[in-house]
Design an enzyme around this catalytic site. Sequence first.
Site, PDB file in Angstrom:
ATOM      1  N   ASP A 181     -13.609  34.368 -17.354  1.00 29.06           N
ATOM      2  CA  ASP A 181     -13.126  33.780 -16.099  1.00 29.06           C
ATOM      3  C   ASP A 181     -13.489  34.670 -14.923  1.00 29.06           C
ATOM      4  O   ASP A 181     -13.050  35.817 -14.828  1.00 29.06           O
ATOM      5  CB  ASP A 181     -11.608  33.593 -16.180  1.00 29.06           C
ATOM      6  CG  ASP A 181     -11.064  32.656 -15.115  1.00 29.06           C
ATOM      7  OD1 ASP A 181     -11.549  32.711 -13.966  1.00 29.06           O
ATOM      8  OD2 ASP A 181     -10.156  31.860 -15.426  1.00 29.06           O
ATOM      9  N   HIS A 212     -14.057  30.097 -16.222  1.00 31.61           N
ATOM     10  CA  HIS A 212     -13.028  29.317 -15.534  1.00 31.61           C
ATOM     11  C   HIS A 212     -13.413  27.833 -15.534  1.00 31.61           C
ATOM     12  O   HIS A 212     -14.575  27.484 -15.360  1.00 31.61           O
ATOM     13  CB  HIS A 212     -12.911  29.827 -14.098  1.00 31.61           C
ATOM     14  CG  HIS A 212     -11.784  29.263 -13.319  1.00 31.61           C
ATOM     15  ND1 HIS A 212     -10.493  29.742 -13.404  1.00 31.61           N
ATOM     16  CD2 HIS A 212     -11.740  28.239 -12.423  1.00 31.61           C
ATOM     17  CE1 HIS A 212      -9.720  29.062 -12.597  1.00 31.61           C
ATOM     18  NE2 HIS A 212     -10.444  28.137 -11.991  1.00 31.61           N
TER      19      HIS A 212
END
Length: 243
Positions: A181, A212
Amino acid sequence: MAENTRGIATGTTTIQATDGSGGFGAYVARPTGREEPLGAVVMIQEIFGVNHAMRALCEWVADMGFLAISPDLFWRLEPGVELTDGSEKEWQRAFELMNAFDQQKGVEDLKATLEVARTMEGANGKAGTMGFCLGGRLATMMALESDADCNISYYGVGLDGLLGAAQKISKPLILHIAEKDRFVPPEAQEKIRAMLDGHPTATAYTYPGVDHAFARMGGHSWDGLAATIANGRSAELLQRCLA
């Protein structure tokens, strides 16, 4: 409400803010032809508003047999925001809205939505939350600050700054964390896992090699395997807590 070929009725409703500042819209999806009462899931938007992706997620939840409702949390800034991740201009506007957004007011609006969801026609009184990105953070805040029956956070941001109060979480919470992420660095992820180590009701799952928004179908970071595993865990929790 309009019914589609999948046996899901969709429409909108208006929810009154508890601070007296007015009403805000919410997208609603529910299965039709079911006699048993339904648990409800408050679906919490990304920074792009209640867009096509959020409406599709609501319909996915309805397809599982739950009532889904997604409130327009940016209504105090700009009602009816529908952005995508497809252009730099839209990203810039999404970040502008996120930075101007009052998260505590958002939690107030989510609590109001939760109460409405519990009393909608055909509801069984049980209700949880499921949020993505900004919504994943807000779902975690709801785990800390509301009486939702369960909460699910997909790639929530800034959670390491919230979970110092993890002892306040009493209902089931799942965190879906993307290992790569870009908005949650490895040290923050490690801190989140440490904060929840041994917690009786909260669990963090890390999905290796994904970024993400890995569960946003059609998005730039979509990963079918990680999304399927995460969504299965979410479905099992909803069934356990809301059915």
